[in-house]
Design an enzyme around this catalytic site. Structure first.
Site, mmCIF file in Angstrom:
data_model
loop_
_atom_site.group_PDB
_atom_site.id
_atom_site.type_symbol
_atom_site.label_atom_id
_atom_site.label_comp_id
_atom_site.label_asym_id
_atom_site.label_seq_id
_atom_site.Cartn_x
_atom_site.Cartn_y
_atom_site.Cartn_z
ATOM 1 N N ASP A 408 -20.265 27.638 1.291
ATOM 2 C CA ASP A 408 -19.099 27.723 0.403
ATOM 3 C C ASP A 408 -19.544 28.042 -1.022
ATOM 4 O O ASP A 408 -20.407 27.373 -1.568
ATOM 5 C CB ASP A 408 -18.348 26.395 0.396
ATOM 6 C CG ASP A 408 -17.457 26.252 1.626
ATOM 7 O OD1 ASP A 408 -17.521 25.204 2.284
ATOM 8 O OD2 ASP A 408 -16.709 27.212 1.914
ATOM 9 N N GLY A 514 -10.879 24.778 -2.045
ATOM 10 C CA GLY A 514 -11.243 24.060 -3.255
ATOM 11 C C GLY A 514 -11.906 22.725 -3.016
ATOM 12 O O GLY A 514 -12.641 22.247 -3.868
ATOM 13 N N GLY A 516 -13.427 19.705 0.145
ATOM 14 C CA GLY A 516 -13.606 19.238 1.517
ATOM 15 C C GLY A 516 -12.766 17.988 1.741
ATOM 16 O O GLY A 516 -12.146 17.455 0.815
ATOM 17 N N GLY A 517 -12.702 17.540 2.967
ATOM 18 C CA GLY A 517 -12.079 16.253 3.289
ATOM 19 C C GLY A 517 -10.563 16.240 3.245
ATOM 20 O O GLY A 517 -9.959 15.180 3.167
ATOM 21 N N ASP A 547 -11.300 27.081 9.054
ATOM 22 C CA ASP A 547 -12.007 26.309 8.025
ATOM 23 C C ASP A 547 -11.090 25.269 7.401
ATOM 24 O O ASP A 547 -10.057 25.616 6.828
ATOM 25 C CB ASP A 547 -12.514 27.280 6.955
ATOM 26 C CG ASP A 547 -13.372 26.604 5.903
ATOM 27 O OD1 ASP A 547 -13.660 27.266 4.886
ATOM 28 O OD2 ASP A 547 -13.743 25.439 6.090
ATOM 29 N N GLY A 549 -10.471 20.634 7.502
ATOM 30 C CA GLY A 549 -9.816 19.557 8.238
ATOM 31 C C GLY A 549 -10.141 19.519 9.718
ATOM 32 O O GLY A 549 -9.366 18.985 10.507
ATOM 33 N N SER A 570 -16.645 17.497 6.267
ATOM 34 C CA SER A 570 -16.717 16.034 6.198
ATOM 35 C C SER A 570 -16.845 15.362 7.564
ATOM 36 O O SER A 570 -17.554 14.381 7.703
ATOM 37 C CB SER A 570 -15.499 15.495 5.449
ATOM 38 O OG SER A 570 -14.356 16.208 5.831
#
Ligand code: DX5
Ligand code: ZN
Length: 590
Positions: A408, A514, A516-517, A547, A549, A570
């Site tokens: 990323d 923007g 992760g998680g 990409d 979740g 994550s």
């Protein structure tokens, strides 16, 4: 030996690395597995490190250990034994054992595997098993693989010092044949090891030819070190990062390493002739066996198998198709073999428990997952969630069988955050041979794409809706890389219509770019379905990657909708058992 309720360890002891795979089995079910490897020429240290880590992951000590690896020089021989009884005689298992007992090892060698290739009686030829036949004579032909006593004693010494008692030793080619060869296909196995390369030809009857070269990958490293006046550690690292069987013109201008001023082509100029010598040696030694047995496939393993494009190179030299199985193949094959030997007992156990159907399905699923993969795992860890400057991250990725990494990059304009960057990408490139799938969350995509290509990206995905997407795609293709477009959650599939035919990948964003998680946005599933249908309808070639979740539940929804590959940050980073977490994201995992 009861492995049905125990933990068992499999080790591949090489010259420069020890690889281990461990299974914890409860009630004839593998409930936990882990794989770990350590690069070191200090074998005892590497053994201890691998065992410690596997015990930690499995959560307990091992009850038994099985070993394969580089046991030094081998001698292969076809042994013919003949017994005449001077009259009719009913052949017993004892007679067969006596035949085997007559095989005399060469001085200083031990028969590791005695493979019966054929039994002939006086009246009957090519008996698969002669036991209980009546004949006046028994002729047996065996393929025998002998290993040097001195080297085996040394391996015993290493194991003793690491407090391991081996329950069995196996030749790597024997294991690969057992787990990877397709029935009726004569197969040439080539293992590109550090100390030497091994070739072995296996047929349905067994092993008919085997050979070890005088030198291996270490010799290539030594020549690079001598030729360029650098130390062997650097030479080894740079060799792994930049050696390629089919150099590109660009390689003349691409530095092999930031610390030195020679190019990737300089490495190739030294390394490829050395590699070619090794392959020519195998080719020459195998000549007669190839003519006689016509192998239809080459299965390529060992550290050298990671060399860029080496499979195509070997296919050219031998005129035979090559399947690459990777450096972990031998240890995985050992795990499969040991577990395979329990198959009958597993079945009996299941019958007793009267749950054949249920456990059988589960075992077969595990089989499928644990078998060495010939194609890459379609799970891409996202760099946003990992420390890419830490060596453990790369070890973790290797342990999970990762072959593609999602990098990323955020420029602080397209999204609010700055993350990744070209230097980071270069650093990652220098530390892994994995396919680098770069996700540009940036403005000016063409400029970033050009830099990313120079830094070693394999796939470059630019963010849809930024200015100059079409130019960026053209730029990426000009540089011979795969090009893709990321579809943000607020963008419809229709916006891609004009360019779908030109791209190799669509990255469906299932979270807002923007961070992760975040939680998976279900609308992404509809887009995956539309893209899959459009691809089918117009016979297009792009792949669909998802990409954001991704966890074990959303992964299954994506596969069902038609995704080809998934990015996970994550979920993987927070897992306690990385390889299992990767597997839990694969299709149809339960
Ligand atoms: C989001 C990034 C993703 C992200 C995925 O902007 O493009 O690659 O790291 O992370 P998870 O899987 O945690 O959503
Ligand atoms: Zn991403």
């Amino acid at each position: 030996m009861n492995v049905l309720d125990s933990s068992f360890l499999c080790l591949d002891i090489g010259t420069t690395a020890v690889r281990g795979i461990a299974h914890r089995v409860r009630a004839a079910r593998i409930v936990r597995s882990a794989i770990h490897s350590v690069d070191s020429t200090d074998t005892v240290f590497a053994l201890k490190a691998v065992i410690d880590e596997l015990e930690r992951q499995i959560g307990g000590h091992f009850d038994s250990a099985f070993v394969t690896g580089n046991f030094g020089p081998v001698v292969f021989d076809m042994s013919v034994q003949n017994t005449r009884w001077g009259g009719e005689h009913k052949i017993t298992p004892g007679d067969v054992r006596t035949q085997i007992g007559k095989i005399t090892p060469p001085d200083g060698f031990y028969p590791m595997h005695i493979v019966p290739l054929r039994y002939d009686g006086n009246t009957e030829k090519n008996m698969s098993t002669p036991v209980s036949r009546t004949d006046s004579q028994l002729i047996s032909v065996f393929g025998v693989i002998f290993y040097a006593n001195a080297r085996l004693a040394q391996i015993y010494g290493y194991l003793r010092r690491a407090h391991i008692q081996a329950a069995g030793f196996f030749d790597p080619q024997f294991l690969l044949n057992f787990t990877l060869r397709t029935r009726h296909e004569n197969t040439l196995f080539i293992d590109l090891g550090a100390a030497h390369a091994t070739g072995a030809l296996w047929t349905d009857r067994g092993v008919v030819w085997m050979y070890k070269t005088r030198t291996g990958g270490d010799e290539i490293t030594r020549r690079i070190a001598d030729g360029l006046g650098i130390d062997c550690d650097d030479a080894e690292r740079i060799k792994r990062a930049s050696m390629t069987a089919f150099p590109r013109d660009m390689d003349r201008f691409t530095p092999a390493d930031p610390a030195y001023d020679f190019s990737r082509a300089d490495i190739g100029d030294i390394a490829m002739p050395a590699m070619t010598e090794i392959l020519d040696e195998i080719r020459a030694a195998a000549g007669a066996a190839i003519t006689k047995y016509h192998p239809t496939k080459i299965i390529l393993s060992g550290g050298g198998a990671d060399t860029d494009s080496i499979a195509d190179y070997i296919a050219d030299i031998f005129g035979i198709g090559v399947q690459t199985v990777g450096a972990d193949a031998a240890v995985r094959a050992l795990g499969d073999y040991v577990w395979g030997t329990q198959a009958a007992r597993v079945r009996a156990y299941q019958a007793r428990r009267d749950t054949i159907a249920q456990i059988g399905t589960r075992l077969s699923q595990m089989w499928r997952i644990r078998r060495p993969r010939t194609q890459s795992i379609p799970i891409l860890p996202s760099t946003l969630a990992f420390n890419m400057r830490a060596p453990q991250t790369y070890a973790l990725f290797r342990a999970g069988g990762i072959s593609m990494i999602h990098v990323d990059i955020m420029d602080g304009f397209f999204v609010d955050r700055v993350a990744g960057g070209i230097d980071e990408l270069k650093y990652i490139r220098a530390h892994t041979r994995a396919h680098l799938y770069v996700h540009l969350m940036t403005e000016s995509p063409a400029v970033w794409a050009a830099d990313a290509a120079d830094a070693g990206a394999d796939t470059i995905v630019v963010s849809g809706g930024t200015a100059g997407v079409r130019a960026a795609v053209a730029e990426i293709h000009r540089r011979g890389r795969r090009a893709g477009i990321a579809l943000a959650p607020d963008m419809g599939v229709a916006t891609l219509k004009p360019i779908l035919r030109e791209i190799d990948d669509v990255l469906v964003m299932s979270v807002r770019p923007g961070a992760g998680g975040q939680e998976f946005i279900p609308d992404a599933l509809r887009k995956i379905r539309t893209l899959a249908a459009t691809r089918r309808k117009y016979n297009l070639g792009f792949r669909i990657t998802v990409d954001g979740g991704i966890n074990d539940k959303t992964a299954q929804l994506c596969w069902a909708a038609g995704a080809d590959a998934l990015v996970a940050g994550s979920y993987l980073a927070h897992s306690t058992d990385f390889p299992l977490a990767v597997q839990s994201l694969l299709k149809n995992h339960q």
